[in-house]
Write a protein that holds these residues in place. Structure first.
Motif, PDB file in Angstrom:
ATOM      1  N   GLN A 172      30.009 133.783  54.188  1.00  0.00           N
ATOM      2  CA  GLN A 172      29.345 133.210  55.490  1.00  0.00           C
ATOM      3  C   GLN A 172      27.978 133.549  55.315  1.00  0.00           C
ATOM      4  N   GLU A 204      26.094 131.194  52.649  1.00  0.00           N
ATOM      5  CA  GLU A 204      26.078 129.832  53.150  1.00  0.00           C
ATOM      6  C   GLU A 204      25.011 129.589  54.197  1.00  0.00           C
ATOM      7  N   LEU A 205      24.725 130.577  54.814  1.00  0.00           N
ATOM      8  CA  LEU A 205      23.618 130.332  56.026  1.00  0.00           C
ATOM      9  C   LEU A 205      22.237 130.551  55.242  1.00  0.00           C
ATOM     10  N   ALA A 214      20.497 129.104  53.158  1.00  0.00           N
ATOM     11  CA  ALA A 214      19.707 128.054  52.876  1.00  0.00           C
ATOM     12  C   ALA A 214      19.368 127.175  54.180  1.00  0.00           C
ATOM     13  N   THR A 215      19.888 127.767  55.271  1.00  0.00           N
ATOM     14  CA  THR A 215      19.783 127.023  56.694  1.00  0.00           C
ATOM     15  C   THR A 215      18.912 127.840  57.539  1.00  0.00           C
ATOM     16  N   VAL A 216      18.440 128.762  57.250  1.00  0.00           N
ATOM     17  CA  VAL A 216      17.689 129.661  58.239  1.00  0.00           C
ATOM     18  C   VAL A 216      16.166 129.714  57.635  1.00  0.00           C
ATOM     19  N   ALA A 268      16.277 134.639  55.930  1.00  0.00           N
ATOM     20  CA  ALA A 268      17.183 134.623  54.777  1.00  0.00           C
ATOM     21  C   ALA A 268      17.324 135.854  53.910  1.00  0.00           C
TER      22      ALA A 268
END
Length: 150
Positions: free
Chosen positions: A119, A122-123, A125-127, A132
């Protein structure tokens, strides 16, 4: 012929502009994904603590997991609170009467750490970068903790 005052003409012309000048209030922001990670880290820590108390063979490893996951929960919650400061209320927070967590097993603890690692990975790259780094540290720690338990 009826004459209209300038005020009346301006008032009639301004009416269609009023809705264009007002905007719909923004809805509440989506939940912070780090909040769910912090909650899961608290649950993992509680399960590892219960395992450490019930299984002497895994007490050291489970204690290490509990300590690390508690630190993860604290760091993640601090970032959530920094980004979205909690609202101050004058009333006492509601108490929950949830049952204590069932003690984990070695296999369930490894699976929980694997899920947490996935989890957070996966996050990443999105923050934003500063988040990060935190998530990368949590993911790496979970990978290391799996080796401790195994």
């Amino acid at each position: 012929m009826k004459r209209f005052s300038r005020r009346a003409v301006l008032a009639v012309l301004a009416v269609p502009l009023v809705p264009a000048c007002t905007s719909e209030p923004d809805g509440p922001p989506p939940p912070d994904p780090l909040a769910a990670l912090a909650e899961q880290a608290r649950k993992d820590a509680a399960a590892a603590t219960a395992l450490a108390q019930s299984n002497t063979d895994l007490a050291t490893a489970a204690g290490t997991v509990a300590k690390a996951r508690t630190a993860h929960a604290t760091a993640l919650q601090a970032e959530v609170d920094r980004a979205r400061p909690p609202k101050v209320t004058t009333s006492a927070p509601p108490t929950t009467s949830s049952a204590p967590p069932a003690p984990a097993t070695k296999a369930t603890m490894i699976e929980a750490l694997k899920a947490a690692e996935k989890q957070t990975g996966e996050l990443v790259a999105t923050v934003p970068r500063y988040r990060a780094g935190l998530l990368g540290s949590v993911a790496a720690s979970c990978a290391s903790l799996r080796e401790v338990v195994a």
